[in-house]
Design an enzyme around this catalytic site. Structure first.
Site, short mmCIF file in Angstrom:
data_model
loop_
_atom_site.label_atom_id
_atom_site.label_comp_id
_atom_site.label_asym_id
_atom_site.label_seq_id
_atom_site.Cartn_x
_atom_site.Cartn_y
_atom_site.Cartn_z
N SER A 120 -2.84 -7.58 -38.07
CA SER A 120 -4.13 -6.84 -38.25
C SER A 120 -4.29 -6.35 -39.68
O SER A 120 -3.24 -6.44 -40.69
CB SER A 120 -3.51 -5.38 -37.45
OG SER A 120 -4.61 -4.44 -38.02
N GLN A 140 -6.68 -10.58 -38.55
CA GLN A 140 -7.64 -9.80 -37.75
C GLN A 140 -8.47 -9.03 -38.80
O GLN A 140 -7.70 -8.30 -39.68
CB GLN A 140 -6.78 -9.22 -36.54
CG GLN A 140 -7.98 -8.24 -35.93
CD GLN A 140 -7.82 -6.72 -36.43
OE1 GLN A 140 -6.96 -6.29 -37.12
NE2 GLN A 140 -8.45 -6.01 -35.56
N TYR A 142 -11.49 -5.75 -38.83
CA TYR A 142 -12.58 -5.08 -38.24
C TYR A 142 -13.77 -5.28 -39.29
O TYR A 142 -13.84 -6.03 -40.12
CB TYR A 142 -12.11 -3.57 -38.55
CG TYR A 142 -11.13 -3.39 -37.33
CD1 TYR A 142 -11.46 -3.16 -35.98
CD2 TYR A 142 -9.76 -3.16 -37.76
CE1 TYR A 142 -10.40 -2.83 -35.24
CE2 TYR A 142 -8.78 -2.98 -36.92
CZ TYR A 142 -9.26 -2.76 -35.57
OH TYR A 142 -8.17 -2.36 -34.58
N THR A 168 -12.39 -8.05 -34.65
CA THR A 168 -12.37 -7.03 -33.52
C THR A 168 -13.40 -6.00 -33.73
O THR A 168 -13.48 -5.35 -34.63
CB THR A 168 -10.93 -6.38 -33.57
OG1 THR A 168 -9.73 -7.45 -33.35
CG2 THR A 168 -10.91 -5.13 -32.27
N ARG A 177 -8.30 13.24 -26.21
CA ARG A 177 -7.29 12.66 -25.26
C ARG A 177 -6.78 13.78 -24.47
O ARG A 177 -6.33 15.07 -25.02
CB ARG A 177 -6.17 12.17 -25.89
CG ARG A 177 -6.70 10.59 -26.57
CD ARG A 177 -5.20 10.05 -27.08
NE ARG A 177 -5.57 8.71 -27.68
CZ ARG A 177 -5.41 8.32 -28.92
NH1 ARG A 177 -5.41 9.31 -29.71
NH2 ARG A 177 -5.86 7.12 -29.19
N LYS A 271 -12.88 -10.70 -30.65
CA LYS A 271 -12.17 -9.84 -29.66
C LYS A 271 -13.13 -8.59 -29.19
O LYS A 271 -13.65 -8.08 -29.99
CB LYS A 271 -10.81 -9.41 -30.41
CG LYS A 271 -9.89 -8.96 -29.44
CD LYS A 271 -8.61 -8.68 -30.14
CE LYS A 271 -7.49 -7.99 -29.53
NZ LYS A 271 -7.64 -6.55 -28.99
N HIS A 295 -9.52 -3.20 -25.56
CA HIS A 295 -8.77 -2.56 -26.85
C HIS A 295 -7.56 -1.57 -26.38
O HIS A 295 -7.33 -0.71 -26.89
CB HIS A 295 -9.55 -1.70 -27.82
CG HIS A 295 -9.18 -1.74 -29.17
ND1 HIS A 295 -9.78 -2.33 -30.22
CD2 HIS A 295 -7.97 -1.03 -29.91
CE1 HIS A 295 -9.13 -2.18 -31.49
NE2 HIS A 295 -7.99 -1.30 -31.07
N ARG A 350 1.17 -3.55 -26.83
CA ARG A 350 2.53 -2.44 -26.51
C ARG A 350 3.71 -3.27 -25.98
O ARG A 350 4.68 -2.69 -26.33
CB ARG A 350 1.65 -1.64 -25.28
CG ARG A 350 0.76 -0.56 -25.79
CD ARG A 350 0.48 0.31 -24.61
NE ARG A 350 -0.67 1.40 -24.85
CZ ARG A 350 -1.90 1.11 -24.82
NH1 ARG A 350 -2.38 0.02 -24.36
NH2 ARG A 350 -2.67 2.01 -25.09
#
Length: 409
Positions: A120, A140, A142, A168, A177, A271, A295, A350
């Site tokens: 990343s 990767q 953004y 991405t 959340r 992606k 994602h 993960r």
């Protein structure tokens, strides 16, 4: 994979080897401070997509043969011009504060197990440090900053030896959340350490790792450093750059692909694709590969599980570009299901982070070994000798499972 001699000499010490990704996750939970572990498992809003990413795999069945199995099986294949020993690739993830070696340990594990390291541009280790491990590295990015800055980052990745670029573009990052967002400090200084000490001190082994390495968790992004700068921005500064950059158009995607081609001549992956019409536009933009992804559930909550989207997209564009997927892969049988439905490989996030937290480089290798073993078992049971023999007929998919979104009439 057998237990190491250190554990055999002291059987009262916890065996560092684990037999499943679920065990790796539990060890990571016990080792990591609550805010760090929370950042790994968190998803957007109520976590509907995070849950569906895994649950969807359980809806797919396998139908093994009782005899006629193949004694020799292979799972190697080519992806974006690189041969990999199994169809499992390291997905790029940001700021890996779960272990002091971070992405360097992950890259070494990827190299040791013959697969690709996705790095990343929000990583805690530089692209130069990662490629120095010898790992086949895809960088990767953004869509952040102006075009000159993006070209500089591509050039740096190429100069360091990156063999592919992953763009991405699916990150919407809802702040809400239901269980609360994990606390991520702006930077780790003395004041922060004192404030967070009650949570950190409950995980002495994690703290000891960083102390032994003479380091503190690094929350900066060295790959976003501008020319002449010695350090990268903090995570929040990088996030602010992303928020203030106008989102890309399809012309921008084609421009990004073309710039990378001019710099390196190497392949480009898009992606975050979840719709058939977007997959067709990606083909028009000239990408070599696309990743069917939401994602990891950190995009818009309510997005279908990635595995539900694979076959409709692969059937439309799989003959023109390579299709991979990520989201919810925890077992080798999950990988086989994805490949049977049209994916060339899967990306994991993960799963390897839990392995990294549990046992560093060896833990990431352990996760890859667990997945390899599961893939081999599934191939054996299905009576096939290679991944290339897998078809949708090898899996049992219930009616209404697939989500064909944006498919032209």
């Amino acid at each position: 994979m057998s237990a190491g001699p250190e554990w055999l000499a002291n059987p009262w010490k916890q065996n560092p080897w684990f037999e499943s990704v679920a065990v790796a996750q539990e060890r990571a939970r016990r080792r990591l401070p609550a805010p760090v572990y929370g950042a790994l498992v968190a998803g957007s809003e109520r976590g509907q997509t995070v849950d569906d990413n895994q649950a969807a795999f359980s809806e797919i069945g396998l139908s093994p043969h009782v005899a006629g199995h193949q004694a020799h099986r292979t799972m190697s294949r080519m992806l974006m011009g690189q041969e990999i020993s199994l169809p499992v690739v390291i997905s790029p993830t940001g700021v890996q504060a779960v272990h002091p070696d971070g992405e360097v340990a992950v890259a070494r594990a990827a190299a040791a197990r013959g697969t690709i390291m996705g790095l990343s541009n929000f990583a805690s280790k530089s692209v130069e440090e990662v490629t120095a491990t010898g790992a086949t590295t895809f960088f990767q990015m953004y869509w952040t900053g102006d075009r000159d800055v993006m070209v500089q980052r591509m050039q740096r990745a190429h100069d360091a030896g990156a063999l592919g670029l992953i763009a991405t573009l699916d990150w919407s990052f809802s702040m809400g959340r239901d269980w609360g967002s994990p606390e991520i400090p702006e930077k780790v200084d003395l004041r922060t350490m004192v404030r967070m000490a009650p949570k950190v001190l409950t995980r002495p082994r994690w703290l000891y790792q960083f102390g032994r390495a003479g380091a503190i968790p690094d929350l900066t992004a060295p790959n976003l450093a501008r020319p002449g700068e010695t350090t990268g921005p903090t995570f929040f500064a990088a996030y602010y750059e992303w928020m203030t950059t106008p989102p890309p158009s399809w012309d921008d995607v084609a421009w990004m692909r073309e710039q990378w081609h001019q710099i390196s001549g190497r392949p480009f992956m898009l992606k975050g694709v979840g719709r058939v019409d977007d997959a067709l536009r990606a083909v028009d933009a000239g990408v070599a590969a696309l990743s069917v992804s939401n994602h990891g559930g950190n995009n818009l909550d309510g997005t279908p599980a990635a595995i539900r989207l694979v076959q409709p997209i692969a059937e439309r564009v799989g003959g023109q570009v390579e299709v991979v997927m990520d989201g919810g892969v925890r077992r080798g049988s999950d990988v086989v299901k994805a490949v049977a439905l049209g994916a060339r490989a899967v990306l994991i996030g993960r799963a390897y982070l839990w392995g990294l937290a549990a046992n560093g480089q060896a833990g990431v290798e352990n996760v890859l070994d667990v997945l390899r073993s599961g893939i081999d078992s599934a191939l054996l049971g299905l009576g096939v000798a290679s991944l290339d023999e897998l078809t949708p007929e090898h899996v049992l998919v219930p009616d209404g499972f697939h989500r064909s979104i944006g498919a032209p009439d």
